[in-house]
Design an enzyme around this catalytic site. Structure first.
Site, PDB file in Angstrom:
ATOM      1  N   ALA A  27     -41.864 106.217  49.337  1.00  0.00           N
ATOM      2  CA  ALA A  27     -42.236 106.917  48.115  1.00  0.00           C
ATOM      3  C   ALA A  27     -41.186 107.982  47.855  1.00  0.00           C
ATOM      4  O   ALA A  27     -40.523 108.447  48.783  1.00  0.00           O
ATOM      5  CB  ALA A  27     -43.602 107.566  48.287  1.00  0.00           C
ATOM      6  N   GLY A  55     -43.544 103.798  52.005  1.00  0.00           N
ATOM      7  CA  GLY A  55     -43.946 102.919  50.904  1.00  0.00           C
ATOM      8  C   GLY A  55     -43.079 101.670  50.811  1.00  0.00           C
ATOM      9  O   GLY A  55     -43.523 100.638  50.298  1.00  0.00           O
ATOM     10  N   GLU A  93     -44.559  99.325  53.242  1.00  0.00           N
ATOM     11  CA  GLU A  93     -45.826  98.880  52.645  1.00  0.00           C
ATOM     12  C   GLU A  93     -45.575  97.883  51.518  1.00  0.00           C
ATOM     13  O   GLU A  93     -46.323  96.917  51.349  1.00  0.00           O
ATOM     14  CB  GLU A  93     -46.608 100.103  52.142  1.00  0.00           C
ATOM     15  CG  GLU A  93     -47.096 100.974  53.304  1.00  0.00           C
ATOM     16  CD  GLU A  93     -47.636 102.321  52.867  1.00  0.00           C
ATOM     17  OE1 GLU A  93     -46.961 103.008  52.067  1.00  0.00           O
ATOM     18  OE2 GLU A  93     -48.742 102.693  53.301  1.00  0.00           O
ATOM     19  N   GLU A 117     -44.162 108.612  57.577  1.00  0.00           N
ATOM     20  CA  GLU A 117     -44.835 109.651  56.774  1.00  0.00           C
ATOM     21  C   GLU A 117     -45.292 110.832  57.621  1.00  0.00           C
ATOM     22  O   GLU A 117     -45.248 111.982  57.193  1.00  0.00           O
ATOM     23  CB  GLU A 117     -46.057 109.052  56.047  1.00  0.00           C
ATOM     24  CG  GLU A 117     -45.719 108.061  54.935  1.00  0.00           C
ATOM     25  CD  GLU A 117     -45.672 106.621  55.405  1.00  0.00           C
ATOM     26  OE1 GLU A 117     -45.486 106.363  56.622  1.00  0.00           O
ATOM     27  OE2 GLU A 117     -45.816 105.733  54.541  1.00  0.00           O
TER      28      GLU A 117
HETATM   29  N1  CO8 Z   1     -37.546 110.077  48.459  1.00  0.00           N
HETATM   30  C1  CO8 Z   1     -36.659 110.682  47.663  1.00  0.00           C
HETATM   31  N2  CO8 Z   1     -35.310 110.619  47.861  1.00  0.00           N
HETATM   32  C2  CO8 Z   1     -34.892 109.905  48.920  1.00  0.00           C
HETATM   33  C3  CO8 Z   1     -35.772 109.252  49.795  1.00  0.00           C
HETATM   34  C4  CO8 Z   1     -37.173 109.362  49.522  1.00  0.00           C
HETATM   35  N3  CO8 Z   1     -38.098 108.727  50.278  1.00  0.00           N
HETATM   36  N4  CO8 Z   1     -35.066 108.630  50.756  1.00  0.00           N
HETATM   37  C5  CO8 Z   1     -33.771 108.907  50.483  1.00  0.00           C
HETATM   38  N5  CO8 Z   1     -33.668 109.671  49.387  1.00  0.00           N
HETATM   39  C6  CO8 Z   1     -32.450 110.226  48.767  1.00  0.00           C
HETATM   40  C7  CO8 Z   1     -31.890 111.379  49.584  1.00  0.00           C
HETATM   41  O1  CO8 Z   1     -32.576 112.571  49.294  1.00  0.00           O
HETATM   42  C8  CO8 Z   1     -30.460 111.392  49.138  1.00  0.00           C
HETATM   43  O2  CO8 Z   1     -30.375 112.016  47.879  1.00  0.00           O
HETATM   44  P1  CO8 Z   1     -29.187 113.092  47.579  1.00  0.00           P
HETATM   45  O3  CO8 Z   1     -27.927 112.269  47.624  1.00  0.00           O
HETATM   46  O4  CO8 Z   1     -29.517 113.595  46.230  1.00  0.00           O
HETATM   47  O5  CO8 Z   1     -29.254 114.106  48.674  1.00  0.00           O
HETATM   48  C9  CO8 Z   1     -30.142 109.912  48.939  1.00  0.00           C
HETATM   49  O6  CO8 Z   1     -31.419 109.250  48.776  1.00  0.00           O
HETATM   50  C10 CO8 Z   1     -29.439 109.283  50.096  1.00  0.00           C
HETATM   51  O7  CO8 Z   1     -30.228 109.522  51.271  1.00  0.00           O
HETATM   52  P2  CO8 Z   1     -29.628 110.099  52.637  1.00  0.00           P
HETATM   53  O8  CO8 Z   1     -28.419 110.943  52.358  1.00  0.00           O
HETATM   54  O9  CO8 Z   1     -30.747 110.752  53.384  1.00  0.00           O
HETATM   55  O10 CO8 Z   1     -29.166 108.750  53.323  1.00  0.00           O
HETATM   56  P3  CO8 Z   1     -29.068 108.447  54.897  1.00  0.00           P
HETATM   57  O11 CO8 Z   1     -28.411 107.116  54.978  1.00  0.00           O
HETATM   58  O12 CO8 Z   1     -28.471 109.583  55.626  1.00  0.00           O
HETATM   59  O13 CO8 Z   1     -30.603 108.302  55.394  1.00  0.00           O
HETATM   60  C11 CO8 Z   1     -32.874 107.520  55.262  1.00  0.00           C
HETATM   61  C12 CO8 Z   1     -31.412 107.258  54.870  1.00  0.00           C
HETATM   62  C13 CO8 Z   1     -33.044 107.382  56.777  1.00  0.00           C
HETATM   63  C14 CO8 Z   1     -33.688 106.445  54.548  1.00  0.00           C
HETATM   64  C15 CO8 Z   1     -33.287 108.932  54.843  1.00  0.00           C
HETATM   65  O14 CO8 Z   1     -32.938 109.116  53.478  1.00  0.00           O
HETATM   66  C16 CO8 Z   1     -34.763 109.196  54.963  1.00  0.00           C
HETATM   67  O15 CO8 Z   1     -35.234 109.487  56.047  1.00  0.00           O
HETATM   68  N6  CO8 Z   1     -35.526 109.089  53.848  1.00  0.00           N
HETATM   69  C17 CO8 Z   1     -36.943 109.405  53.834  1.00  0.00           C
HETATM   70  C18 CO8 Z   1     -37.729 108.304  54.510  1.00  0.00           C
HETATM   71  C19 CO8 Z   1     -39.210 108.627  54.491  1.00  0.00           C
HETATM   72  O16 CO8 Z   1     -39.659 109.611  55.030  1.00  0.00           O
HETATM   73  N7  CO8 Z   1     -39.978 107.753  53.831  1.00  0.00           N
HETATM   74  C20 CO8 Z   1     -41.415 107.919  53.712  1.00  0.00           C
HETATM   75  C21 CO8 Z   1     -41.715 108.636  52.440  1.00  0.00           C
HETATM   76  S1  CO8 Z   1     -43.448 109.027  52.305  1.00  0.00           S
HETATM   77  C22 CO8 Z   1     -44.135 107.584  51.801  1.00  0.00           C
HETATM   78  O17 CO8 Z   1     -43.515 106.572  51.638  1.00  0.00           O
HETATM   79  C23 CO8 Z   1     -45.610 107.632  51.599  1.00  0.00           C
HETATM   80  C24 CO8 Z   1     -46.146 106.306  51.072  1.00  0.00           C
HETATM   81  C25 CO8 Z   1     -47.457 106.540  50.467  1.00  0.00           C
HETATM   82  C26 CO8 Z   1     -47.807 105.685  49.304  1.00  0.00           C
HETATM   83  C27 CO8 Z   1     -46.760 104.806  48.755  1.00  0.00           C
HETATM   84  C28 CO8 Z   1     -46.208 105.296  47.481  1.00  0.00           C
HETATM   85  C29 CO8 Z   1     -44.930 104.573  47.090  1.00  0.00           C
END
Ligand code: CO8
Length: 262
Positions: free
Chosen positions: A70, A113, A116, A136
């Protein structure tokens, strides 16, 4: 023919006969699922549900990333009421209720997500470099679109709890071993393998395929006897289809069947 919907977060490729390729296209945010993207995904699946020219669907995020979950930035300041009023279950339902076979082709991250979303598919093809997880908990949340339910059913209590409670990520080959993935391929073969499988599904008798999907998914909800009854009724129903006559006749005549979806 390629069709872009809305703000281009979701692309549908219709260039392969009877197969649609739905591609998530938000690379700058690792395909994070914001509301607009999910709305477009729902619209895509609704359109494909009613599109008689399409028999099978490939869902992918492309070569680099499936979806990093998400959109955390969009949720950063949201209250419970705002989250409730977003009614995102309506978007997920459009995918879950699609009666046609859906194959997820996963490269890179399928997190939160994103994991999922992959689990909404019927079959998951993962590239060796794919990573699955429900992280999450690490941001003070929990799965909200099936992670505690579909994952639990797919891999069982102890693998699911480890992933959900610790946020541990699993690579494709481990995901295959625990039952979260149907097949692992080389990274550059993920999408071609999924397309090939979709093409072979598209040649199958569509009514029988849809009955299989409906009844098999029902097994997660109903007691065994009710499920067996449903299965029997669906099996009997297929005896009214022209495709069943064609399939059996083709077998007897030692030729390839040609199914019409009737
Ligand atoms: N949300 C928003 N932006 C994101 C997300 C995210 N989940 N993941 C990555 N991005 C953005 C980063 O903020 C970054 O943006 P910017 O360039 O503006 O700083 C860009 O994408 C590139 O990301 P990274 O620089 O972090 O890239 P890396 O290769 O270093 O890392 C990762 C990739 C490991 C995927 C890392 O970005 C990460 O950990 N992301 C978050 C993962 C996470 O926690 N996901 C769970 C989110 S909560 C959720 O899904 C709840 C689900 C509930 C219901 C479902 C609804 C859809």
């Amino acid at each position: 023919m390629s069709v872009l919907t809305g703000n281009n977060f979701v692309e549908i490729d219709f260039s392969i006969q009877k197969v649609a390729i739905v591609k998530i296209n938000r690379p700058e945010a690792k395909n994070a699922l914001n509301t607009e993207l999910r709305k477009q995904l729902a619209q895509a699946f609704t359109e494909l549900t009613f599109n008689d020219e399409i028999n099978a669907i490939v869902l992918t995020g492309g070569e680099e990333v499936f979806a990093a979950g998400a959109d955390l930035k969009e949720m950063a300041t949201a209250t419970s009421t705002e989250m409730l009023l977003r009614h995102t279950e309506r978007y997920w339902n459009a995918i879950a209720q699609c009666p046609k076979p859906v194959i997820a082709a996963v490269n890179g991250y399928a997190l939160g997500g994103g994991c999922e979303l992959a689990m909404h598919a019927d079959i998951i093809i993962a590239g060796k470099g794919a990573t699955f997880g429900q992280p999450e908990i690490k941001v003070g949340l929990m799965p909200g679109a099936g992670g505690t339910q579909r994952l639990f059913r797919a891999v069982g209590k102890f693998h699911a709890m480890r992933m959900i409670m610790t946020g541990a990520m699993v690579k494709a080959e481990e995901a295959y071993i625990i039952g979260l993935v149907s097949q692992v391929t080389e990274d550059d073969q993920t999408i071609p393998t999924a397309i090939q499988m979709a093409q072979s599904l598209a040649k199958m008798p569509p009514i029988a395929l849809q009955q299989i999907k409906e009844v098999a998914l029902m097994s997660e909800d109903v007691p065994l006897n009710a499920g067996l009854t449903l299965e029997r009724k669906a099996f009997q129903l297929l005896f009214s289809t022209e495709d069943k006559n064609e399939g059996v006749q083709a077998f007897i005549e030692k030729r390839k069947p040609s199914y019409q979806g009737k």
